[in-house]
Design a protein around this motif. Structure first.
Motif, PDB file in Angstrom:
ATOM      1  N   VAL A  59       0.840  -1.200   0.000  1.00  0.00           N
ATOM      2  CA  VAL A  59       0.000   0.000   0.000  1.00  0.00           C
ATOM      3  C   VAL A  59       0.875   1.250   0.000  1.00  0.00           C
ATOM      4  CG1 VAL A  59      -1.660   1.365   1.339  1.00  0.00           C
ATOM      5  CG2 VAL A  59      -1.969  -1.107   1.132  1.00  0.00           C
ATOM      6  N   VAL A  60       1.895   1.257   0.845  1.00  0.00           N
ATOM      7  CA  VAL A  60       2.811   2.395   0.924  1.00  0.00           C
ATOM      8  C   VAL A  60       3.503   2.618  -0.413  1.00  0.00           C
ATOM      9  CG1 VAL A  60       4.973   3.210   1.958  1.00  0.00           C
ATOM     10  CG2 VAL A  60       3.176   2.245   3.419  1.00  0.00           C
ATOM     11  N   GLN A  61       4.007   1.544  -0.993  1.00  0.00           N
ATOM     12  CA  GLN A  61       4.755   1.651  -2.246  1.00  0.00           C
ATOM     13  C   GLN A  61       3.900   2.248  -3.362  1.00  0.00           C
ATOM     14  OE1 GLN A  61       5.764  -2.029  -4.254  1.00  0.00           O
ATOM     15  NE2 GLN A  61       7.777  -1.223  -4.816  1.00  0.00           N
ATOM     16  N   LEU A  62       2.681   1.752  -3.522  1.00  0.00           N
ATOM     17  CA  LEU A  62       1.826   2.253  -4.591  1.00  0.00           C
ATOM     18  C   LEU A  62       1.338   3.670  -4.310  1.00  0.00           C
ATOM     19  CD1 LEU A  62      -0.259  -0.900  -5.580  1.00  0.00           C
ATOM     20  CD2 LEU A  62       1.702   0.115  -6.744  1.00  0.00           C
ATOM     21  N   THR A  63       1.125   4.000  -3.040  1.00  0.00           N
ATOM     22  CA  THR A  63       0.739   5.371  -2.700  1.00  0.00           C
ATOM     23  C   THR A  63       1.875   6.333  -3.011  1.00  0.00           C
ATOM     24  OG1 THR A  63      -0.674   4.513  -0.927  1.00  0.00           O
ATOM     25  CG2 THR A  63      -0.185   6.862  -0.886  1.00  0.00           C
ATOM     26  N   GLN A  64       3.107   5.904  -2.778  1.00  0.00           N
ATOM     27  CA  GLN A  64       4.261   6.724  -3.145  1.00  0.00           C
ATOM     28  C   GLN A  64       4.300   6.966  -4.660  1.00  0.00           C
ATOM     29  OE1 GLN A  64       7.233   4.157  -1.462  1.00  0.00           O
ATOM     30  NE2 GLN A  64       7.502   5.417   0.372  1.00  0.00           N
ATOM     31  N   GLN A  65       4.054   5.918  -5.420  1.00  0.00           N
ATOM     32  CA  GLN A  65       4.050   6.057  -6.870  1.00  0.00           C
ATOM     33  C   GLN A  65       2.908   6.966  -7.326  1.00  0.00           C
ATOM     34  OE1 GLN A  65       4.004   2.102  -8.543  1.00  0.00           O
ATOM     35  NE2 GLN A  65       5.878   1.493  -7.472  1.00  0.00           N
ATOM     36  N   HIS A  66       1.751   6.817  -6.691  1.00  0.00           N
ATOM     37  CA  HIS A  66       0.610   7.671  -7.035  1.00  0.00           C
ATOM     38  C   HIS A  66       0.912   9.125  -6.681  1.00  0.00           C
ATOM     39  CE1 HIS A  66      -3.474   9.453  -6.534  1.00  0.00           C
ATOM     40  NE2 HIS A  66      -3.728   8.722  -7.617  1.00  0.00           N
ATOM     41  N   ARG A  67       1.625   9.348  -5.586  1.00  0.00           N
ATOM     42  CA  ARG A  67       2.019  10.714  -5.222  1.00  0.00           C
ATOM     43  C   ARG A  67       2.861  11.346  -6.316  1.00  0.00           C
ATOM     44  NH1 ARG A  67       5.534  11.082   0.039  1.00  0.00           N
ATOM     45  NH2 ARG A  67       6.791   9.674  -1.232  1.00  0.00           N
ATOM     46  N   GLY A  68       3.880  10.617  -6.798  1.00  0.00           N
ATOM     47  CA  GLY A  68       4.742  11.164  -7.832  1.00  0.00           C
ATOM     48  C   GLY A  68       3.990  11.474  -9.110  1.00  0.00           C
ATOM     49  N   VAL A 118      -6.886   5.557   7.783  1.00  0.00           N
ATOM     50  CA  VAL A 118      -5.945   5.601   6.668  1.00  0.00           C
ATOM     51  C   VAL A 118      -6.669   5.327   5.349  1.00  0.00           C
ATOM     52  CG1 VAL A 118      -3.970   4.418   5.603  1.00  0.00           C
ATOM     53  CG2 VAL A 118      -3.905   5.018   8.029  1.00  0.00           C
ATOM     54  N   ALA A 119      -7.494   4.282   5.331  1.00  0.00           N
ATOM     55  CA  ALA A 119      -8.229   3.935   4.114  1.00  0.00           C
ATOM     56  C   ALA A 119      -9.179   5.056   3.713  1.00  0.00           C
ATOM     57  CB  ALA A 119      -8.998   2.634   4.323  1.00  0.00           C
ATOM     58  N   GLY A 120      -9.827   5.673   4.704  1.00  0.00           N
ATOM     59  CA  GLY A 120     -10.731   6.774   4.407  1.00  0.00           C
ATOM     60  C   GLY A 120      -9.998   7.981   3.844  1.00  0.00           C
ATOM     61  N   GLU A 121      -8.830   8.275   4.396  1.00  0.00           N
ATOM     62  CA  GLU A 121      -8.033   9.393   3.887  1.00  0.00           C
ATOM     63  C   GLU A 121      -7.568   9.119   2.460  1.00  0.00           C
ATOM     64  OE1 GLU A 121      -4.888  10.118   6.634  1.00  0.00           O
ATOM     65  OE2 GLU A 121      -6.252  10.621   8.288  1.00  0.00           O
ATOM     66  N   ILE A 147       1.091   8.644   3.827  1.00  0.00           N
ATOM     67  CA  ILE A 147       2.125   7.604   3.824  1.00  0.00           C
ATOM     68  C   ILE A 147       2.775   7.502   5.201  1.00  0.00           C
ATOM     69  CG2 ILE A 147       4.397   6.998   2.893  1.00  0.00           C
ATOM     70  CD1 ILE A 147       3.373   8.308   0.226  1.00  0.00           C
ATOM     71  N   ASN A 148       3.052   8.629   5.820  1.00  0.00           N
ATOM     72  CA  ASN A 148       3.643   8.602   7.167  1.00  0.00           C
ATOM     73  C   ASN A 148       2.709   7.909   8.156  1.00  0.00           C
ATOM     74  OD1 ASN A 148       6.051   9.859   6.477  1.00  0.00           O
ATOM     75  ND2 ASN A 148       5.257  11.903   6.847  1.00  0.00           N
ATOM     76  N   ARG A 149       1.424   8.159   7.999  1.00  0.00           N
ATOM     77  CA  ARG A 149       0.463   7.506   8.894  1.00  0.00           C
ATOM     78  C   ARG A 149       0.420   6.004   8.636  1.00  0.00           C
ATOM     79  NH1 ARG A 149      -5.337  10.165  10.542  1.00  0.00           N
ATOM     80  NH2 ARG A 149      -5.759   8.746  12.291  1.00  0.00           N
ATOM     81  N   ALA A 150       0.519   5.610   7.369  1.00  0.00           N
ATOM     82  CA  ALA A 150       0.537   4.182   7.030  1.00  0.00           C
ATOM     83  C   ALA A 150       1.788   3.503   7.577  1.00  0.00           C
ATOM     84  CB  ALA A 150       0.453   4.005   5.516  1.00  0.00           C
ATOM     85  N   LEU A 151       2.927   4.208   7.546  1.00  0.00           N
ATOM     86  CA  LEU A 151       4.154   3.640   8.104  1.00  0.00           C
ATOM     87  C   LEU A 151       4.047   3.504   9.624  1.00  0.00           C
ATOM     88  CD1 LEU A 151       6.873   5.435   5.941  1.00  0.00           C
ATOM     89  CD2 LEU A 151       6.290   2.995   5.926  1.00  0.00           C
ATOM     90  N   GLU A 152       3.390   4.450  10.272  1.00  0.00           N
ATOM     91  CA  GLU A 152       3.156   4.320  11.712  1.00  0.00           C
ATOM     92  C   GLU A 152       2.268   3.110  11.998  1.00  0.00           C
ATOM     93  OE1 GLU A 152       1.494   8.001  12.996  1.00  0.00           O
ATOM     94  OE2 GLU A 152       3.355   9.137  12.729  1.00  0.00           O
ATOM     95  N   LEU A 153       1.261   2.916  11.155  1.00  0.00           N
ATOM     96  CA  LEU A 153       0.391   1.746  11.303  1.00  0.00           C
ATOM     97  C   LEU A 153       1.190   0.465  11.093  1.00  0.00           C
ATOM     98  CD1 LEU A 153      -2.450   0.547  11.633  1.00  0.00           C
ATOM     99  CD2 LEU A 153      -2.749   0.817   9.163  1.00  0.00           C
ATOM    100  N   HIS A 154       2.138   0.495  10.158  1.00  0.00           N
ATOM    101  CA  HIS A 154       2.973  -0.681   9.935  1.00  0.00           C
ATOM    102  C   HIS A 154       3.764  -1.026  11.198  1.00  0.00           C
ATOM    103  CE1 HIS A 154       6.638  -2.791   8.334  1.00  0.00           C
ATOM    104  NE2 HIS A 154       5.683  -3.520   7.819  1.00  0.00           N
ATOM    105  N   GLY A 155       4.223  -0.002  11.899  1.00  0.00           N
ATOM    106  CA  GLY A 155       4.887  -0.247  13.180  1.00  0.00           C
ATOM    107  C   GLY A 155       3.966  -0.935  14.170  1.00  0.00           C
TER     108      GLY A 155
END
Length: 260
Positions: A59-68, A118-121, A147-155
């Protein structure tokens, strides 16, 4: 910095950076996940956390790509809109897939509630980008916060499953390097890539953007060192792992220099 990188045009450096930002996650998504699966097979709770961890990193990886792609498309490169739309659809699929993986964990109400936010955002952001109701800088900031919030969730996923608490030293250091430090490095490089796309599409770079990119470049070097330190500990405990992972580390180190 290697001389061939120093001599590259700015646009070429950003292209190389985009490849690296996507490629850094190959470490946690390929060899490292397989190794963690083998090393942690004795513990069901930890093993149950691997699929959600891998799913959320996707999810993080694709969101990063979508950001770019969003930053570039909203910044004036309208020819990238079809790619952005396709990446949005792909991201929506992995968002749904991760939600289905959560029951594999002994999840807490907080974990579920955080994921729903996260999903709602993501859904709100994707709608705004598709409707072009946000500017390129606004899209960048909202993507980055998400993405930062998703990484926190990953933790939280790693803590809930016990992945980060493994008693075997080599498995612990590999997990830290692959599932904690490498994703953080990937995000720093992803931010650099998106800011670079914005500068290229607008044909200008503000002093604030330039300063931010310098800071991100410095932070990426620090995070790269954290990845290397943890992998060096793995290599000391398991010399055979060096043959399998040293090449990955060398390529990431070389390509991260392109951001400087």
């Amino acid at each position: 910095m290697p001389q061939f990188i120093r001599n590259l045009r700015l646009s070429r450096k950003f292209f190389l950076l985009s490849v690296v930002a996507a490629g850094v996650l190959l470490l946690p998504l390929s060899y490292s996940v397989r190794s963690v699966e083998q090393d942690l097979a004795r513990d069901r709770a930890e093993l149950a956390g691997i699929a959600p961890s891998r799913g959320l990193l996707r999810v993080v990886q694709l969101t990063q790509q979508h950001r770019g792609l969003s930053t570039a498309a909203l910044g004036g490169k309208t020819d990238l809109e079809s790619q952005r739309s396709a990446r949005q659809a792909e991201t929506e699929q992995v968002v749904e897939a991760f939600g289905a993986l959560l029951p594999q964990l002994d999840e807490s109400p907080r974990l579920r509630a955080e994921w729903e936010q996260v999903a709602g955002e993501w859904r709100a952001l994707a709608k705004d980008v598709a409707g072009r109701s946000v500017s390129a800088p606004q899209s960048f900031e909202r993507h980055t916060a998400l993405i930062n919030r998703a990484l926190e969730l990953h933790g939280m996923v790693m803590n809930t499953s016990g992945l980060i608490l493994d008693a075997d030293p080599d498995a612990h250091f590999l997990t830290v390097a692959a599932l904690q430090k490498a994703p953080a490095l990937s995000e720093l490089l992803g931010q650099l890539r998106a800011l670079g796309s914005l500068a290229l599409s607008s044909q200008e770079m503000t002093p604030d953007q330039k300063a931010r990119m310098l800071v991100l470049g410095h932070l990426s070097q620090l995070q790269l060192r954290e990845v290397a330190l943890n992998l060096e500990k793995v290599f000391a405990l398991d010399p055979a792992a060096k043959e399998r992972l040293a090449g990955h580390l060398d390529r990431v180190q070389t390509a991260t220099a392109a951001a400087q």
